[in-house]
Each structure stands twice: as structure tokens, then as C-alpha cells.
Design an enzyme around this catalytic site. Sequence first.
Site, PDB file in Angstrom:
ATOM      1  N   CYS A 139      -9.063   9.997-149.979  1.00 36.91           N
ATOM      2  CA  CYS A 139      -8.644   9.775-151.366  1.00 36.91           C
ATOM      3  C   CYS A 139      -6.900   9.558-151.683  1.00 36.91           C
ATOM      4  O   CYS A 139      -6.709   9.089-152.795  1.00 36.91           O
ATOM      5  CB  CYS A 139      -9.042  10.866-152.344  1.00 36.91           C
ATOM      6  SG  CYS A 139     -10.651  11.219-151.849  1.00 36.91           S
ATOM      7  N   HIS A 173      -5.526  13.876-160.362  1.00 35.38           N
ATOM      8  CA  HIS A 173      -6.580  13.534-159.485  1.00 35.38           C
ATOM      9  C   HIS A 173      -7.893  13.908-160.231  1.00 35.38           C
ATOM     10  O   HIS A 173      -8.888  13.359-159.997  1.00 35.38           O
ATOM     11  CB  HIS A 173      -6.265  14.294-158.037  1.00 35.38           C
ATOM     12  CG  HIS A 173      -7.338  13.873-156.949  1.00 35.38           C
ATOM     13  ND1 HIS A 173      -7.334  12.617-156.803  1.00 35.38           N
ATOM     14  CD2 HIS A 173      -8.348  14.637-156.158  1.00 35.38           C
ATOM     15  CE1 HIS A 173      -8.263  12.361-155.823  1.00 35.38           C
ATOM     16  NE2 HIS A 173      -8.858  13.440-155.459  1.00 35.38           N
ATOM     17  N   HIS A 184     -14.819   7.522-158.962  1.00 37.03           N
ATOM     18  CA  HIS A 184     -13.702   7.835-158.182  1.00 37.03           C
ATOM     19  C   HIS A 184     -13.797   6.976-156.839  1.00 37.03           C
ATOM     20  O   HIS A 184     -14.813   6.814-156.044  1.00 37.03           O
ATOM     21  CB  HIS A 184     -13.947   9.251-157.158  1.00 37.03           C
ATOM     22  CG  HIS A 184     -13.161   9.898-156.438  1.00 37.03           C
ATOM     23  ND1 HIS A 184     -11.999   9.238-156.239  1.00 37.03           N
ATOM     24  CD2 HIS A 184     -12.778  11.180-155.911  1.00 37.03           C
ATOM     25  CE1 HIS A 184     -11.222   9.750-155.193  1.00 37.03           C
ATOM     26  NE2 HIS A 184     -11.747  10.973-154.905  1.00 37.03           N
TER      27      HIS A 184
END
Lengths: 93, 405
Positions: free
Chosen positions: B161, B293, B330
Site C-alpha cells: 500500500c 491512510h 483501497h
Amino acid sequence: MADRAALDEDLRRQLLAIVAEEGMVKDRSFDSDTRLDELGIESADFVMILMAVEEKFGVYVPVDEKLTEAKTVGELLAVVAGHIEDHRRQVSS
Amino acid sequence: MRPVAITGMGAVTACGVGVEALWTAARDGRSAVHDVSFPRIRQQQVKQAAPIAPEVYERLAAAAKPRFQDRTAIIGVAAAREAVAMAGLRPEDFGDRCGVVVGSGLGGAETIEQGYNRFIESPGARGDVMAIPKLMANSTASWIAMDFKATGPTLCLSTACSSATQSIGLAADLIRAGVVDRCIAGGSEALLVDCAFAAWEMLHVMTTSRCRPFSRERNGMVLGEGAGIVVLESMESARARGADVLAELVGYATTTDASDLLRPDPAGATSCIRKALESSGLSPSRIGYVNAHGTGTIANDLAETQALRAVFGDDFDGLAISSTKPIHGHALGAGGAIEFIITVEALRAQMAPPTIDFLGIDPKIDFEPVPNVARPFAGDAAMSNSFAFGGINASLVVALPRGEG
């Protein structure tokens, strides 16, 4: 404590076996009061335990607040058993 | 750090093709998350994701080279074309003074899935001859380099990520070090295929209800896919060709927890955010908005809140913080770039996009991340964070252009 008392013995035994097997716990003499970190259960072991629960009981247990806060084997069992019971209720209705 | 100019941005996400589609969806709190079905998963437990709409993808694929390109490269190249067009780069602006730094977490997931399926079903038959060049993680970066004849360094960071955030940071470092004058940077990810989705399910980090970052009753993330690409240039190069500077990249840091592969360590996130801010030379009060995030998992949101609170101190309460992941999903190795683009647009509009599906404050973290509706803010700088499996943290700081000075 009500959760733990409500946990039927058969389910408790099955879940303890999953914790031991998937957590790769060598000394099987632990009980509900044993802390998970004492057993060396880390993030990856947690995921293995949840996967085994899903396979055996068909219930998906997301990592929610209650699960994150579980520090002992008994607390972990109570959260998982809660999801299993919810799932069984949903299926039967 | 010496500022680097951001002169172009491009995005392909579940919100549609283009930065405008992404930004307006984020600003207006319009989620692209919907029910998805993966027929090969026997008991699909998680039923939601944010995939690129089929008709959108088909249009992009028709203009691409699907025999040679995985879905990841097709959307990555499309995003790069938008970014390059916005930057107004001409053929002579590429060459060996232009680099490409484009990451991906998994590379060509669709090609991998189709290849294994075909091999298992008929091992002797001819497979996809182009499987290897399609699935390699650097495929998107290399196709972008070929598309524009960018012959400087091409790099592909695969740090889950944090891939895209580190890619943008590294591209800025290359420019500041004088290795190149400009870079095409970002990330691309497309892993909404049966096998990869089943693998994500097994980690038990996805929600079966709604993704609600920082909220009480949150219980996990929602997957997306997409590509985010930006054009970065030295201030001198941008000025020399008279480019419009959208914003300046003024701070970047990346650190590693080195503690647990999956569970974030607040100390790692804290050091990353602090170093990024220090590198920008800005005081915490200068930051008006943080695109967190904010995955919606218990552990990430708790660690990130602790880190932000530790670094921003007294300024924490006045800060507009939100997670836009419930809107675009995401997008993993592309997530950092998609959210960086939203951060730049938020800064330019002085409008913090909302954290949708927010139910109320979680007493454990005790703050409200711009709940449900966008909120204006005043500030000339903003931050975007990414924290990856593997304990890899990355933060970027952007500021409004300061003109010729």
C-alpha cells in the site's frame, strides 16, 4: 463473564483445539485465562485462527474492536463464539 | 527539501476516468463501492468492492494493446496520458532527462489468475504467450516509458500500500538529486479477480458491512482498483517551459516499523509523519488538510490517529483529516497516488473531502475525521499518508505554488 458461561462445552473444546492447532501452540496445557501473548500468538496466527473458524463454522469474523481487545484465550473464544451464534441464528431464521 | 513542481495528474478509478471524476466523487462523498460477485469463490463472504465500471474499462482496452498489456498496464497508461496532457509535455520534454517511477503491489493479477486457470484446466494447451511480460510488476512503468519515449531511469517499487506514495517521493528525490528533470510517477493496481479477492478475504481485514474509517463500529476495509499518475518536474524545468504548476511537493519521508508484517506500529507512523513534515520545513500549523491512510481497520486507524496526534500536538484538533477510501476503495499499490491527487485537488479547492459512512466518534481514538460532508479549510499545505503491510510508512507534503520566488 456471561458470554463465557454461555459458551457450550462442545464449542469451547472445538475452539480451543483451533487455537492450539492454528496458533501452533506446543504446550497444550493452556486454558481460558491464559494470555494470547504468552502463547506466542501474533498477528499472522490470529488470521489462521479466523480462517479455521470460517472453514469449520462457515462464519466470517472480521477483525473488529472486540476481537482486537481480546487479550486472553477466553476473551478470544467469547468473541468468536458470539459470531458463530449470530450466524447460526441468521441461518435458522 | 527543495520543492518539486506537480504539473500534471491523471487517474482511472472506480469513480471514472480522470482526475475530475475522482475529485468530484471524493468531494461530494459519492461512493463507487457496490456489490460484487466472484463466481469461482465457493462461499464469498465479503460482497463489496470498488471496481472500474466494465464499460469504462472496455473503452480503455479498445484503445490499448490487450494482447500485450494486463489490465494494470492499460489503466496505468490511460492515467499517464491524462497526466502528460495536463502537464502539456511535448515530445522533446521526454528523452533521458525524464524518468518513470510507477509501482504496483501485485502486478498483473488478472494475467496470473487466467494463466493458472488455463494451465490447470488444460496443461498441454497453449497458454498466454505474453503472460510474463504482462504480469511482471514493472510492466505498467515500462509501457508508460515506451508510450512517451521516456528513456531516463524506469523504476518499479512494489511495497504494497506504500508503492505509489514511495514512487512519488522517490521521483521527487531523483529530480532534486539532478538525475532527471522530470518524472512520471504513481501506481497502478487491478487485482479484483477471484483468486486475489479470495486471498484478501482470508486475511479477514475486509468489512462485511461498510468501510467507515475512524468511526465507531468500524470493522475493516473495502478493496478498490485503479491507477494514479502525476508528472513531477524541477521548478526550473517547469518554469523554463512555462508550465502551470498545480502544487509543489515540499516534503517526503518513508520509514519502516521493522516489528510486525501486518500490525502497524504507531512509532513507525509517527516517525514517518514527523520526518515528512520536517523535510518540508513547515510548522504543523501550516498543514490544513491530511488525507489519511484510514483503511477502516481497527489497528490502522488507531495507530494513525496516535501518530498524527503525537506529531501535530496542539494543532491536531484544528486539522481537517479524512479518509476517502470508502469512496474509491483501497487501491493498494495505486492507493497512495489516487489519494495524493485528491490531496492536491483538496488543497487547490481549500475543501476537505468527507469520511463517509461515519457513525460517530470512537472513544478509543476520540476524534472526528471530517464526517460525511465536505468541509472548507484554510491552509497552504496538505499531507497524504500511506502505511503498508510489511511495516512500510510513507508521507508526502504538498503546498500551493509560491510563484516565482
